[in-house]
Design an enzyme around this catalytic site. Structure first.
Site, PDB file in Angstrom:
ATOM      1  N   ASP A 252      42.915 -24.753 -17.066  1.00 20.29           N
ATOM      2  CA  ASP A 252      44.168 -23.994 -16.950  1.00 20.29           C
ATOM      3  C   ASP A 252      44.681 -24.024 -15.509  1.00 20.29           C
ATOM      4  OD1 ASP A 252      42.217 -22.379 -15.826  1.00 20.29           O
ATOM      5  OD2 ASP A 252      42.540 -20.677 -17.164  1.00 20.29           O
TER       6      ASP A 252
ATOM      7  N   ASN B 270      39.827  -9.112 -20.096  1.00 21.91           N
ATOM      8  CA  ASN B 270      40.513  -8.787 -21.361  1.00 21.91           C
ATOM      9  C   ASN B 270      40.033  -9.703 -22.490  1.00 21.91           C
ATOM     10  OD1 ASN B 270      41.567 -11.195 -20.547  1.00 21.91           O
ATOM     11  ND2 ASN B 270      43.724 -10.597 -20.678  1.00 21.91           N
TER      12      ASN B 270
ATOM     13  N   HIS C 153      39.962 -12.993 -22.363  1.00 20.77           N
ATOM     14  CA  HIS C 153      40.637 -14.289 -22.440  1.00 20.77           C
ATOM     15  C   HIS C 153      39.681 -15.444 -22.139  1.00 20.77           C
ATOM     16  CE1 HIS C 153      42.164 -14.343 -17.947  1.00 20.77           C
ATOM     17  NE2 HIS C 153      40.906 -14.687 -18.022  1.00 20.77           N
TER      18      HIS C 153
ATOM     19  N   GLU D 242      45.363 -15.551 -23.800  1.00 21.68           N
ATOM     20  CA  GLU D 242      45.349 -14.107 -23.708  1.00 21.68           C
ATOM     21  C   GLU D 242      45.154 -13.486 -25.101  1.00 21.68           C
ATOM     22  OE1 GLU D 242      44.875 -13.423 -20.759  1.00 21.68           O
ATOM     23  OE2 GLU D 242      46.676 -13.118 -19.577  1.00 21.68           O
TER      24      GLU D 242
HETATM   25  P1  PGA Z   1      36.016 -14.796 -13.016  1.00 15.85           P
HETATM   26  O1  PGA Z   1      37.191 -15.096 -14.040  1.00 15.85           O
HETATM   27  O2  PGA Z   1      35.029 -15.926 -13.176  1.00 15.85           O
HETATM   28  O3  PGA Z   1      36.662 -14.798 -11.654  1.00 15.85           O
HETATM   29  O4  PGA Z   1      35.408 -13.491 -13.398  1.00 15.85           O
HETATM   30  C1  PGA Z   1      36.880 -15.370 -15.359  1.00 15.85           C
HETATM   31  C2  PGA Z   1      38.121 -15.595 -16.189  1.00 15.85           C
HETATM   32  O5  PGA Z   1      39.141 -14.902 -15.987  1.00 15.85           O
HETATM   33  O6  PGA Z   1      38.084 -16.449 -17.075  1.00 15.85           O
END
Ligand code: PGA
Length: 245
Positions: free
Chosen positions: A67, A136, A138, A143
């Site tokens: 992404d 959340n 995701h 999302e």
């Molecule tokens: P993080 O993000 O590794 O910084 O916790 C994870 C994500 O949002 O997929």
């Protein structure tokens, strides 16, 4: 789905790096997809170190990004582009011809999605995909509520993603939209490795593995993947009733 828990972040990252190396040993021309974020940083560092030490040949692999934030220059240190080049692609000396990342500054978002979809159709399926999990639930920028059948698409980021995402950026940039592989592509990966560490991820992991499978919490879909591995440290697994090693 298989759950593997490790003593700490180091042990989890080391096991994750080993799995990626194992995949490339078995299939040198593998199509690999990588997430960014705080979670996979150490995995990629260990991967680069061990690959150098053990002379693992990544030259035939093809690397794609999961992404990207939209509207932000790839020079910005907070972008997925910058992260992947810094922690993974440069250290592994991957030739630019073997890399395709989403262009966060694309003038044509639809075409940008199509380019990624076509590439996966041509070179796929994705042999190995590394994902983190958001607060959340995701996966990438899929999302809550994202269509299970989605391919690459533009996502309007939800409040949690926008708030948490600020941690990656030094400046006060607008992070309202992202571009991401879709849930269908995540679920079609031959091997899906989800990693999570730290106490703050404990409720997220609990929800992902022990509650109803639903796209209202995308990480729960991992339960339905036929070859998914969820690696966590003990802290992230601390709200689960059964700890496995
Ligand atoms: P993080 O993000 O590794 O910084 O916790 C994870 C994500 O949002 O997929």
């Amino acid at each position: 789905m298989e759950l593997k828990t490790y003593q700490d972040y180091n042990a989890m990252s080391s096991a994750a790096a080993d799995m990626i190396i194992d995949c490339v040993r078995k299939k040198p021309q593998a199509l690999l997809c990588f997430a960014t974020g705080d979670t996979p940083r150490l995995t990629y560092q260990i991967l680069a170190e061990n690959s150098k030490r053990d002379k693992i040949d990544f030259s035939k692999c093809f690397m794609i990004g999961l992404d990207e934030w939209l509207g932000i220059s790839p020079d910005n240190t907070g972008t997925c582009h910058h992260f992947l080049h810094t922690w993974l692609l440069q250290p592994l000396s991957i030739d630019p011809s073997q890399i395709h990342l989403f262009d966060g500054l694309t003038p044509n978002e639809e075409e940008e999605c199509e380019r990624m979809n076509n590439l996966i159709t041509k070179k796929g399926p994705i042999d190995f995909m590394v994902v983190g999990v958001g607060m959340n639930g995701h996966i990438g920028f899929n999302e809550p509520g994202t269509d299970i059948e989605s391919l690459a698409h533009v996502a309007i980021l939800d409040h949690t993603t926008r708030t948490v995402g600020k941690k990656y950026f030094r400046d006060d940039v607008q992070i309202n939209r992202g571009i991401t592989l879709g849930l269908k592509q995540v679920m079609q990966a031959e091997t899906l490795l989800m990693i999570a560490n730290g106490k703050k991820k404990a409720p997220v992991i609990k929800q992902a593995v022990s509650e109803k499978i639903s796209n209202s919490f995308p990480a729960s879909l991992i339960q339905r993947h036929s070859n998914a591995i969820l690696m966590t440290d003990n802290e992230a697994a601390s709200e689960l009733e059964i700890l496995q090693t």
